[in-house]
Write an enzyme that holds these catalytic residues in place. Structure first.
Site, PDB file in Angstrom:
ATOM      1  N   HIS A  68       9.981  -1.781   8.804  1.00 15.99           N
ATOM      2  CA  HIS A  68      10.387  -1.110   7.569  1.00 15.99           C
ATOM      3  C   HIS A  68       9.168  -0.809   6.443  1.00 15.99           C
ATOM      4  O   HIS A  68       8.873   0.172   6.107  1.00 15.99           O
ATOM      5  CB  HIS A  68      11.591  -1.604   7.117  1.00 15.99           C
ATOM      6  CG  HIS A  68      12.175  -1.133   5.882  1.00 15.99           C
ATOM      7  ND1 HIS A  68      13.442  -0.183   5.927  1.00 15.99           N
ATOM      8  CD2 HIS A  68      11.686  -0.792   4.561  1.00 15.99           C
ATOM      9  CE1 HIS A  68      13.734   0.187   4.528  1.00 15.99           C
ATOM     10  NE2 HIS A  68      12.628  -0.021   3.859  1.00 15.99           N
ATOM     11  N   GLU A  69       8.700  -2.085   6.153  1.00 13.60           N
ATOM     12  CA  GLU A  69       7.736  -1.895   5.036  1.00 13.60           C
ATOM     13  C   GLU A  69       6.605  -1.680   5.581  1.00 13.60           C
ATOM     14  O   GLU A  69       5.824  -1.023   4.593  1.00 13.60           O
ATOM     15  CB  GLU A  69       7.598  -3.393   4.578  1.00 13.60           C
ATOM     16  CG  GLU A  69       8.871  -4.373   3.681  1.00 13.60           C
ATOM     17  CD  GLU A  69       9.413  -3.475   2.742  1.00 13.60           C
ATOM     18  OE1 GLU A  69       8.598  -2.670   1.962  1.00 13.60           O
ATOM     19  OE2 GLU A  69      10.638  -3.183   2.448  1.00 13.60           O
ATOM     20  N   HIS A  72       6.355   2.182   5.035  1.00 18.61           N
ATOM     21  CA  HIS A  72       6.099   2.276   3.677  1.00 18.61           C
ATOM     22  C   HIS A  72       4.675   2.374   3.356  1.00 18.61           C
ATOM     23  O   HIS A  72       4.038   3.203   2.683  1.00 18.61           O
ATOM     24  CB  HIS A  72       6.658   1.547   2.659  1.00 18.61           C
ATOM     25  CG  HIS A  72       8.190   1.552   2.440  1.00 18.61           C
ATOM     26  ND1 HIS A  72       8.882   2.772   2.116  1.00 18.61           N
ATOM     27  CD2 HIS A  72       9.098   0.700   2.480  1.00 18.61           C
ATOM     28  CE1 HIS A  72      10.142   2.564   2.158  1.00 18.61           C
ATOM     29  NE2 HIS A  72      10.397   1.368   2.137  1.00 18.61           N
TER      30      HIS A  72
HETATM   31 ZN   LIG Z   1      12.141   0.134   2.004  1.00 22.06          ZN
END
Ligand SMILES: [Zn+2]
Length: 380
Positions: A68-69, A72
């Site tokens: 998830h990170e 980003h």
């Molecule tokens: Zn996030």
């Protein structure tokens, strides 16, 4: 949160770091999975099976959050936002990406990709666990896969709540930013919602705990605290950035810093400097040239009887890059260095010459003055 993060590994050029709080969390997750969730849904397995499932679930959660990170970070890199490291905190990661997000669209894209990736992960685990059930995989495996599919879906939905600094809050901020063209105002609004939401979760956690659901309540309590403090500090950060942006270290430094001559004894040093100024570190000069640094904690390790005979010059250490900065550097860089190293005063050094000292105290004083002025403007 509790100390300096530990570096784990590097992927796609991003350093993955782990906050110590995460180890605590991993233990808590493993335990609550192995003793609560898995035994409830998958009955009559041997106890060791639940523990293996718990560990696999915690590792899966860890990897899900890293992915998830990472998404980003990858999108941030595409927009030229430097994000060298990802630190895993109590709930997910707060990626260091505040610095200079160029425009609302970049912020939107950087934010939305996180929940999207969790959604994709959730669906993939869902399909995989269904495949497993059909192909007769052991229930220990399909159980973990099923848990991970739910977990990622919950991560996606939770992160979409418009409470800054959650991804949803960033999306909200990008929309407000595009609308009003004012990043500071947008951060203020999004951070206030975030702060309120954090408080709500904290109260919810307390209610759960009072009603006897201790582990569940503790969860919400901690997450609420985390979101609230992150929301408040991110507004202060934005304000600090805009205040210190385009300012150089030399604009904010004190030009006549306290310096210590090489030749004095440690006893004189303690009496005339440490007790007088209460700093942690002092620059040591010889004929107005910087020759080293002396730290108070160093002296504490030297037996008292030796203080009279030993000189400052004899114990001084070289001033390393954790405590020095150039006069032409950006003031935000000084702030970042203080943040990273915990040194609240930096020597402003040009070659061998000490030009001044820049201190966190002075920078914060300027910041709080600026905040008070802002509040005055708001109340007008
Ligand atoms: Zn996030």
């Amino acid at each position: 949160m509790f100390g300096r993060p530990v570096s784990l590994f590097t992927v796609f050029g991003f350093e993955i770091k782990i906050d110590i709080s995460w180890l605590l969390l991993a233990a808590l997750i493993t335990w609550s999975l192995a003793s609560g969730l898995f035994p409830e849904y998958y009955k009559d397995l041997p106890p060791s099976a639940y523990w293996w499932m718990g560990i696999a679930g915690a590792v899966g959660l860890f990897l899900s959050i890293i992915i998830h990170e990472l998404t980003h970070s990858l999108v941030a890199r595409r927009y030229g936002v430097t994000m060298k490291e990802i630190t895993l905190f109590i709930f997910g990661g707060v990626a260091q990406m505040e610095e200079d997000i160029p425009h609302p669209k970049a912020e939107f894209m950087i934010a939305i990709v996180g929940p999207l990736s969790s959604c994709v992960l959730g669906l993939s685990f869902f399909l995989l666990s269904n495949l497993g059930v059909k192909s007769g995989w052991p229930v220990t495996v399909t159980g973990v896969l099923n848990y991970l599919s739910w977990l990622n879906m919950i991560l996606a939905v939770f992160n979409l709540i418009p409470a800054f600094p959650l991804d949803g809050g960033r999306i909200l901020r990008s929309a407000l930013w595009k609308w009003k063209k004012d990043l500071r105002w947008s951060t203020d609004v999004a951070a206030q919602i975030g702060s309120g939401f954090g408080l709500l979760l904290t109260i919810m956690g307390i209610i759960y705990i009072v009603r006897g659901n201790f582990v569940g309540g503790l969860w919400w309590f901690l997450i609420g605290l985390f979101i609230r403090s992150a929301a408040q500090s991110s507004y202060r950060q934005i304000l600090a950035r805009s205040l210190f942006h385009a300012k150089k270290v030399k604009d904010l430094m004190v030009t006549n810093p306290v310096t210590v001559p090489r030749s004095i004894s440690l006893e004189e040093f303690i009496r005339d400097y440490v007790y007088k100024y209460h700093f942690q570190a002092y620059p040591v000069l010889s004929f107005s040239r910087l020759t080293g640094c002396v730290f108070v904690k160093q002296i504490a390790a030297i037996p008292r009887e030796e203080w009279a005979a030993s000189t400052v010059g004899a114990v001084a250490l070289p001033c390393n890059e954790d405590i020095t900065i150039g006069p032409e550097e950006d003031a935000n860089k000084a702030l970042a260095l203080m943040n990273r190293t915990g040194n609240s005063r930096l020597l402003v050094v040009n070659g061998e010459e000490l030009e001044g000292i820049i201190s966190l105290k002075d920078m914060l004083a300027l910041l709080s003055l600026k905040m008070e002025l802002n509040d005055l403007e708001k109340n007008k």
